[in-house]
Structures are given as structure tokens and as C-alpha cells.
Design an enzyme around this catalytic site. Structure first.
Site, PDB file in Angstrom:
ATOM      1  N   HIS A 564       0.827  -1.205   0.000  1.00  0.00           N
ATOM      2  CA  HIS A 564       0.000   0.000   0.000  1.00  0.00           C
ATOM      3  C   HIS A 564       0.865   1.260   0.000  1.00  0.00           C
ATOM      4  O   HIS A 564       0.692   2.152  -0.847  1.00  0.00           O
ATOM      5  CB  HIS A 564      -0.905  -0.032   1.242  1.00  0.00           C
ATOM      6  CG  HIS A 564      -1.777   1.170   1.400  1.00  0.00           C
ATOM      7  ND1 HIS A 564      -3.116   1.161   1.101  1.00  0.00           N
ATOM      8  CD2 HIS A 564      -1.507   2.439   1.845  1.00  0.00           C
ATOM      9  CE1 HIS A 564      -3.637   2.361   1.340  1.00  0.00           C
ATOM     10  NE2 HIS A 564      -2.682   3.151   1.807  1.00  0.00           N
ATOM     11  N   GLU A 565       1.803   1.333   0.936  1.00  0.00           N
ATOM     12  CA  GLU A 565       2.624   2.546   1.036  1.00  0.00           C
ATOM     13  C   GLU A 565       3.530   2.710  -0.183  1.00  0.00           C
ATOM     14  O   GLU A 565       3.815   3.835  -0.611  1.00  0.00           O
ATOM     15  CB  GLU A 565       3.447   2.525   2.332  1.00  0.00           C
ATOM     16  CG  GLU A 565       2.613   2.494   3.604  1.00  0.00           C
ATOM     17  CD  GLU A 565       1.581   3.606   3.696  1.00  0.00           C
ATOM     18  OE1 GLU A 565       1.804   4.683   3.110  1.00  0.00           O
ATOM     19  OE2 GLU A 565       0.536   3.396   4.343  1.00  0.00           O
ATOM     20  N   HIS A 568       1.701   4.574  -2.882  1.00  0.00           N
ATOM     21  CA  HIS A 568       1.802   6.033  -2.709  1.00  0.00           C
ATOM     22  C   HIS A 568       3.145   6.530  -3.234  1.00  0.00           C
ATOM     23  O   HIS A 568       3.222   7.532  -3.956  1.00  0.00           O
ATOM     24  CB  HIS A 568       1.695   6.395  -1.233  1.00  0.00           C
ATOM     25  CG  HIS A 568       0.309   6.376  -0.681  1.00  0.00           C
ATOM     26  ND1 HIS A 568      -0.737   7.049  -1.261  1.00  0.00           N
ATOM     27  CD2 HIS A 568      -0.197   5.773   0.426  1.00  0.00           C
ATOM     28  CE1 HIS A 568      -1.834   6.871  -0.543  1.00  0.00           C
ATOM     29  NE2 HIS A 568      -1.536   6.099   0.488  1.00  0.00           N
ATOM     30  N   PHE A 698      -8.328  14.284  13.400  1.00  0.00           N
ATOM     31  CA  PHE A 698      -8.044  15.339  14.376  1.00  0.00           C
ATOM     32  C   PHE A 698      -6.563  15.717  14.441  1.00  0.00           C
ATOM     33  O   PHE A 698      -6.206  16.713  15.073  1.00  0.00           O
ATOM     34  CB  PHE A 698      -8.528  14.928  15.766  1.00  0.00           C
ATOM     35  CG  PHE A 698     -10.021  14.762  15.850  1.00  0.00           C
ATOM     36  CD1 PHE A 698     -10.865  15.818  15.548  1.00  0.00           C
ATOM     37  CD2 PHE A 698     -10.585  13.552  16.201  1.00  0.00           C
ATOM     38  CE1 PHE A 698     -12.247  15.677  15.601  1.00  0.00           C
ATOM     39  CE2 PHE A 698     -11.962  13.388  16.258  1.00  0.00           C
ATOM     40  CZ  PHE A 698     -12.793  14.454  15.951  1.00  0.00           C
ATOM     41  N   GLY A 700      -4.480  14.666  11.440  1.00  0.00           N
ATOM     42  CA  GLY A 700      -3.978  14.357  10.107  1.00  0.00           C
ATOM     43  C   GLY A 700      -4.714  15.181   9.065  1.00  0.00           C
ATOM     44  O   GLY A 700      -5.312  16.202   9.375  1.00  0.00           O
ATOM     45  N   GLY A 701      -4.682  14.733   7.846  1.00  0.00           N
ATOM     46  CA  GLY A 701      -5.297  15.514   6.778  1.00  0.00           C
ATOM     47  C   GLY A 701      -6.651  15.008   6.332  1.00  0.00           C
ATOM     48  O   GLY A 701      -7.119  15.367   5.249  1.00  0.00           O
ATOM     49  N   TYR A 702      -7.297  14.170   7.147  1.00  0.00           N
ATOM     50  CA  TYR A 702      -8.516  13.501   6.696  1.00  0.00           C
ATOM     51  C   TYR A 702      -9.799  14.073   7.291  1.00  0.00           C
ATOM     52  O   TYR A 702     -10.841  13.431   7.223  1.00  0.00           O
ATOM     53  CB  TYR A 702      -8.433  12.002   7.006  1.00  0.00           C
ATOM     54  CG  TYR A 702      -7.533  11.244   6.068  1.00  0.00           C
ATOM     55  CD1 TYR A 702      -8.036  10.625   4.928  1.00  0.00           C
ATOM     56  CD2 TYR A 702      -6.166  11.157   6.300  1.00  0.00           C
ATOM     57  CE1 TYR A 702      -7.215   9.940   4.059  1.00  0.00           C
ATOM     58  CE2 TYR A 702      -5.327  10.479   5.441  1.00  0.00           C
ATOM     59  CZ  TYR A 702      -5.860   9.860   4.312  1.00  0.00           C
ATOM     60  OH  TYR A 702      -5.034   9.181   3.438  1.00  0.00           O
TER      61      TYR A 702
END
Length: 782
Positions: A564-565, A568, A698, A700-702
Site C-alpha cells: 500500500h505505502e 503512494h 483530528f 492528520g489531513g482527513y
């Protein structure tokens, strides 16, 4: 002049350089243009020659004549006596480096380094604003240099805080972070820059720009508006206060989660208490005990230390027969950072109030609308997708629970009559072992990290025509565990580099797995005669570390995480965009960024790929084909339950950022329980406080974006179905489809919209059908 008063040799050199510069500048105007162009022409570049002069130097008299503003000149002059020495001593101030000096950065460097950086960037921004013109060379290129320098240097500090945390580093970051946020706001709210971008957008040359450049201009205009550029007076002041406070609260939230995770340690001396734990888990628990001062601890005789770090926590929940131990560990994990001095409850409340206030200042109804302004989706489309997936998953999840209860009862377990949360993972693992004859622990010896990486790199070569080679020693690293790699194209030329930090280090490294940018590909920032600066990434995981003389023996889920990583990283590294603002993952809408990562996970179930990595670490024996078949058969085991889990997270995120009133009588936990009624077959415990460690939204960027995992999963499943259509056993077709994937999804970065990129690859718009089919969630009639 007395001997002790003589300037150092470096100062002699600086004086000579500055004097030479002054002499040159006096007749530069009379030189032919081609010659003059070779001299430093930016105001900042010329001014840097003055920056290292002694305060008493008579050459400082010439400083006010330089083109930069008085504020710029003063900014450099005020710190001139220490700048040169600081740059030598502080790795954050190094003028140039091929790779970041991670090994040299200490907490003591952060305060002076970041402050000096911000002073320098503020001066460069003033220069840009004074001379800004609506052209690429006079606007976008200097802006890219400014933003890149901040991202690279702050990125080093931020990364070290994630992987090498300490009290000193926290204190330093906390002190300089407001200055960093202030500069970002100053940059984002720059009206001269905003107006210059609007002038480009409205110019007669607009239609001649490439798609990538149009995307950059439009994104910069949109980001400026979302950064408050149109706000005036008290509204701007309030907006800036909110941004500062949000940054501080998110940082504190993350720290509390890490500290709460570290705080829990359970020392066990009686082996009966951990009956069922496999050898790998016992070895890890003993190794942890050694690190806590029990130097004679062994896997066989203990003592053992259980923690809430993922490899330890998951092993207990899956394998410990001691139900009381499972309950204790589960409750500790579920309530992390929800009490005492580490309680995140009030922090969450403050974050939600500030986000709502920010949205209203910007003219939006709620924070989700702000979030969606830079994404593919809309609030309505997200809600529609989540409900469609929830409905498709619910009956399957109900059957999952029924199967579990029947199996526990047939096994003669007294727990069968009241299965609860700390039982589900344990009995799920027993049912999976029984149904598919697969023991995850027995598979570990087949998934040694070095062999997994070899197989992953072989797959990348097959699909995308690139070669990945070890390059340890070429770049400084932050820990001895870290590996460094070079990615080369078919002509054997480097195209990218990446770091890989694989193992859990609970005392200093935050949990989870992630990939992030070190350098982006950039034409403007090209060096060493290359047409573009090459991209560099880092991949971070928290998998089981080596125990004793054994390599890291991975669970299959850890294998999927590495794939997965790496997905990215591939999108970042294989970009062909030379415009830095849209190269790699930059400029890609957030809800599309998970496409390549989730796409790569599919290959873990591809027969040739899996059998190439699954080699016994001692004998070299390949994983038997019958076990591979069982792995594939078990792929969708409890798929309905796992799908609902993600939908719960995405739904509570959307609810908190759309309809929830943080000033009302309902608590965040009331919202979560209401969402859970529709997304969780077994009702959550009354004391469930998972929100207090929900770092994605809270810290992170999500925020109002967790749905992105499911949204991009639709894209990734559909993308993989192109390979299925071509024939997974057809090497030539796989290679051709892989190259097409590279030339579109991986190459185009943010230079085109994600939908355009997907259609370029797939030939049509995405469909959710492949995702439901892959997960076994289609209705039987279909």
C-alpha cells in the site's frame, strides 16, 4: 590592528566577495545582456553576500542601496553577526544538500534554524510581492522556491518528530510552530500574489497554457480564498487566530495519543496468562521486557511486557486465550487519550468549534464544505456512496456475527453465549483457521521482509519498467533501521529515491504507516545539470521488528501495508510532471490520492507475485500452492464487517463536520453511537472512546475526508479490473496495461483532474461494481 582583533579567514573571504560584488554591480549595466545575465540578479541573492559581514564592516554602508526593501535589508543585517556561523553549525540552515541531513539534526537546531529560515523567507516574499508580475517566471517560479524551502526544512523537523520523538524536540517545535503558521498565513493571504494569479487566469494567454499550468493557477486562486485572502480586518485576524489554535490543538492531540499508547505496559511473569500467544509474539514481548530493564527476559521463560503498540496489541487480541487479558488490553486501547492529563475529549470539542467558525468566516455552512472545495466529491455524493456501500455490507456483516456465534458455541466455549468486543478478533481468527485451514502465524516464516521487498521490486519492474536498487550510505538516515533505495528507469538512469523505515519503535515513533514527500520533482529546482530535480520520498511502517537472529517475519496484513505505502511512493516517484506544484502526489485531490496505494494491495493476491515473495526464510521453500489457494479463498472473510468498520469511521467523520453542533447538548460520543447503530452489528461499549485516538481526522489531513479510502477504493478496484480484463496470466498484456497505468495514473500527478486521469487509463468513468465484486458484496442475483 591588534592580533586578537583580526577578522577570521572566513570574514576575509566574505569581505572580498562582497567587495567584488559591489565593483561588478557598478558596471553591470554597461555589460552586454548575455554577460550581465550571468551575475546574481535576484535581490535576495545579492543581499546574501552582505549577510555574513562583521557588524563593523564599512561595506555595510552599501546595504541600503540594495534593491530589497528596507525591511528585508534590516532582517538580514540584524542577524548578520551569527548567520554565517549558524549556517555552518546548524544542518537546517545548510544552503544546499542532495539529501536532507537527518542524522545531524538535533532538537537544539530547531529554534534557531526555523526562526532564521522564516526570516529569510519573509524577506524573499517581500521581494516577490514588490516585483510580482503575472508571468510564470516572475510569479510561479519564485513562489515555488519559497514554498519548497519551507516544505523541505519544516518537513525534516516534522518527520523527525514522527519517527524520533522526544521531550526536547516537542518543546522546540511547539515554540516555533506559531511562527511557521504565521508565515504560511502571510503567504496564503498575499494579495499581490493572489491578484497576479487572477491576472493570469483572465489574460488572453490563458488558452495557451498547458493543462498542468492551468491547474496550478486555479488551485492557487482557490487555496488563497480558503486561506482567507479575501477577508478584511477583524475577520482576517480571527481567522488567523483560529488557524494558529488548530495547529496547536492537532499537535497536542497527536502527542496525547502517542503518550497514552506508550503509557500502558503490562508485565507478565506467569506464562499461563499469555497462553495461546505464538512464538513471534512471545519473542517480541520478551524483547520489549529487555528494553524495559528486565535484561534476562526470554521468549520461553519471560518475563513478558505487553503494550498497545500494534504488533503487541494485535497478537493479544488474535491469540490470547486469557479472556481477562484480552478485555484489559482492549479496554486500554479503546480508551487511549480519554482521561486524565492526556484526555483528548476537550481538544476534539475545541477543534470542531474552531473548524465550524472557520467555515462560517469563509462563507460556508460547515467544515465539510470547506474540505470538499478541494476534492473530487461533494457532501451529497459522499453520503450517497457511503449509504450504497453500507446497504451492500450490512446483511453480510450480520451473517459474519451469526457464523462467529455458531462457531464459538460448537467449539464448546463458555464465551459463546455473550460474545463481546474483546472476543471477536480472537474467535474470528479461530474460525478463519478452521474454515480455510490457515494459521497466520504459521505463514510468517514465508514472509521475511527482505524477500517481500525483492518481490515487490520485481513486480514494479514488470508493471512499470523500473528497477529498484539498494543505495544505503548515499543519504544520511535518522535510525539504523532505515534503508535507502534508488529507482532507475529502463536506461539505468536514476528517476527517484526513497527511504524505508519498517519497524515499530513505540518509545519514539508514532503508530500507523505512511508515505510522505521529501523532495518533489521540479524543473525550477533542477540541479547538477539535470532537467528536473528528482523526487524523493519516505515510507514508514510499524511492523514486527526482527527478533534475535531472525529477520522481520511479517503477517500477511503487514505485507499488504508495505504494498500500500509503496503505491503512494510510486505515484510520487514516477511522475513525469516537471511543474513542482503538480508533480507526484502534489495537486492531486485528496479523495483520489489513495488510488495507487489500494491498487497495489490487489497484487498481494496475484499468484505469481505472491509466490515470488513467499519463500521460507530458512529453507527457501516456496509457499505451497494449496496454501495460496486458501489465502485467496479467505480474502473476503468477514468482508461485510470490515467494510462497515470503514464506513463507520467515514460516516462519523462526515457527521461531525456537517450536521453536528459542537455547541449543542449532544456529545461527540452521542454522534458516534448513533452512527454505530447503522454501521456496527454489535453495539459499541458505553465507554467506547475511539474518537480520542482518531488521529486521521483530528491530527492528520482527513478531516471531512476519511471517506477518501472508500472513494479511492472504488477507483482502485476498477483500475485493477483492467488487468483482470487483460488477463492476469498474460504477461504481455499485463506489461502493456502496467505501462498505461504508469503513463496516466502514476505519471500525470496533479496536472490533470483525477477523473480525466482515470478515464485516460480506463477509457470510461469509474464504477463501484468491481469493488463490490472484489469484496464479495454483490447480491447473489448479480
Amino acid at each position: 590592528m591588534a592580533h586578537g582583533a583580526r577578522p577570521r579567514r572566513r570574514q576575509h573571504i566574505q569581505v572580498l566577495l562582497a567587495a567584488a560584488m559591489l565593483l561588478l554591480s557598478s558596471f553591470t549595466a554597461r555589460l552586454p545582456l548575455a554577460v550581465s545575465a550571468r551575475l546574481p540578479h535576484s535581490a535576495t541573492a545579492r543581499l546574501l553576500l552582505f549577510s555574513g559581514l562583521p557588524p563593523s564592516s564599512p561595506l555595510r554602508a552599501f546595504c541600503p542601496r540594495a534593491r530589497p526593501s528596507p525591511a528585508t535589508c534590516a532582517a538580514f543585517s540584524s542577524s548578520s553577526s551569527t548567520m554565517a556561523a549558524a549556517a555552518d553549525d546548524n544542518p537546517l540552515l545548510a544552503a544546499d544538500f542532495d539529501f536532507p541531513p537527518f542524522d545531524r539534526v538535533e532538537p537544539s537546531h530547531v529554534r534557531p534554524g526555523i526562526r532564521h529560515l522564516l526570516t529569510r523567507l519573509e524577506a524573499e516574499l517581500e521581494d516577490l510581492e514588490k516585483d510580482v508580475q503575472p508571468s510564470w517566471g516572475k510569479l510561479v517560479e519564485p513562489l515555488e522556491r519559497i514554498t519548497d524551502r519551507l516544505e523541505v526544512i519544516w518537513g525534516m523537523v516534522d518527520h523527525l518528530k514522527a519517527v524520533k520523538d522526544s521531550a526536547d524536540l516537542r518543546a522546540a517545535v511547539e515554540e516555533v510552530q506559531p511562527g511557521k503558521v504565521k508565515f504560511q498565513l502571510r503567504l496564503g493571504q498575499s494579495k499581490p500574489i493572489y491578484e497576479a494569479f487572477k491576472a493570469i487566469r483572465n489574460s488572453s494567454d490563458w488558452d495557451t497554457l498547458s493543462d498542468a499550468r492551468k491547474r496550478i493557477v486555479e488551485a492557487q486562486i482557490k487555496e488563497a480564498v480558503l486561506s482567507g485572502v479575501a477577508l478584511e480586518d477583524e475577520h482576517r485576524e480571527k481567522f488567523n487566530q483560529i488557524e494558529q489554535e488548530l495547529e496547536k490543538l492537532s499537535q497536542k492531540f497527536s502527542e496525547n495519543v502517542l503518550d497514552a499508547t506508550k503509557k500502558f505496559e503490562k508485565l507478565i511473569t506467569d506464562k499461563k496468562e499469555i497462553d495461546g500467544l505464538p512464538a513471534t509474539a512471545l519473542g517480541l514481548a520478551a524483547q520489549t521486557a529487555v528494553s524495559k530493564g528486565h535484561e534476562n527476559a526470554t521468549a520461553e521463560n519471560g518475563p513478558w511486557v505487553i503494550t498497545l503498540d500494534a504488533p503487541s496489541y494485535i497478537a493479544v487480541m488474535q491469540h490470547a486465550r486469557n479472556r481477562d487479558l484480552r478485555e484489559e488490553v482492549y479496554r486500554a486501547y479503546l480508551t487511549r487519550a480519554s482521561s486524565g492529563e492526556l484526555d483528548n475529549t476537550n481538544i476534539i470539542s475545541q477543534i470542531l468549534k474552531l473548524r465550524l467558525e472557520k467555515a462560517k468566516i469563509l462563507g460556508y455552512k460547515n467544515y465539510a464544505e470547506v474540505s470538499m472545495a478541494q476534492k473530487m466529491a461533494t457532501v451529497e455524493r459522499v453520503q450517497e456512496l457511503l449509504e450504497k456501500l453500507r446497504a451492500a455490507s450490512w446483511d453480510h456483516a450480520v451473517k459474519d456475527m451469526e457464523d462467529l456465534k455458531i462457531f464459538a458455541k460448537d467449539s464448546g466455549s463458555p464465551e459463546a453465549t455473550d460474545l463481546t468486543h474483546w472476543d471477536l478478533t480472537f474467535w474470528s481468527e479461530r474460525l478463519r483457521e478452521s474454515k480455510y485451514d490457515i494459521n497466520e502465524e504459521a505463514l510468517r516464516p514465508y514472509f521475511a521482509l527482505p524477500k517481500v521487498m525483492d518481490g515487490l521490486f520485481t513486480l514494479a519492474n514488470k508493471l512499470f519498467g523500473v528497477t529498484v536498487e539498494p543505495a544505503d550510505g548515499l543519504a544520511p538516515v535518522w535510525h539504523s533501521d532505515v534503508k535507502f533505495y534508488c529507482v532507475k528507469d529502463s536506461s539505468n538512469s536514476p528517476v527517484a529515491y526513497f527511504y524505508f523505515d519498517p519497524y515499530s519503535r513505540p518509545s519514539e515513533k508514532r503508530g500507523g504507516a505512511w508515505m510522505n514527500v521529501v523532495f518533489s520533482r521540479s524543473r525550477v529546482l533542477a540541479r547538477n545539470g539535470l532537467p528536473a530535480r528528482l523526487p524523493v520520498a519516505h515510507m514508514v511502517c510499524n511492523q514486527t521488528p526482527p527478533v534475535g537472529e531472525k529477520p522481520s517475519l511479517m503477517t500477511f496484513r503487514e505485507v499488504e501495508t508495505v504494498f500500500h505505502e509503496f503505491g503512494h511512493a510510486l505515484q510520487h516517484m514516477l511522475t513525469k510532471q516537471d511543474e513542482g506544484f503538480v508533480a507526484g502526489i502534489r495537486g492531486v485531490e485528496w479523495d483520489a490520492v489513495e488510488l495507487p496505494s489500494q491498487f497495489m494491495e490487489n497484487w498481494c493476491y496475484h499468484k505469481d507475485t505472491l509466490l515470488s515473495i513467499a519463500k521460507h526464510y530458512e529453507t527457501g521453500e516456496t509457499l505451497p500452492e494449496e496454501i495460496y489457494a486458501k489465502l485467496v479463498a479467505a480474502k473476503n472473510f468477514r468482508a461485510g464487517t470490515f467494510s462497515l468498520r470503514q464506513i463507520r469511521f467515514a460516516s462519523v467523520d462526515m457527521e461531525l463536520h456537517t450536521t453536528y453542533d459542537p455547541y449543542g447538548s449532544l456529545s461527540i460520543y452521542d454522534v458516534d453511537r448513533r452512527v454505530a447503530e447503522q454501521t456496527q452489528v454489535l453495539a459499541p461499549l458505553p465507554e467506547d472512546r475511539f474518537l480520542c485516538s482518531f488521529s486521521h481526522i483530528f491530527a492528520g489531513g482527513y478531516a471531512a475526508g476519511y471517506y477518501s479510502y472508500k472513494w479511492a477504493e472504488v477507483l482502485s478496484a476498477d483500475a485493477f479490473s483492467a488487468f483482470e480484463d487483460a488477463g492476469l496470466d498474460n504477461d504481455k498484456a499485463i506489461e502493456e496495461t502496467g505501462r498505461r497505468f504508469r503513463d496516466t495514473v502514476l505519471a500525470l500527478g496533479g496536472g490533470k483532474s483525477p477523473l480525466e486521469v482515470f478515464v485516460s487509463f480506463r477509457g470510461r468513468e469509474p464504477s463501484p461494481e468491481p469493488l463490490l465484486r472484489h469484496n464479495g458484496l454483490l447480491p447473489v442475483a448479480a
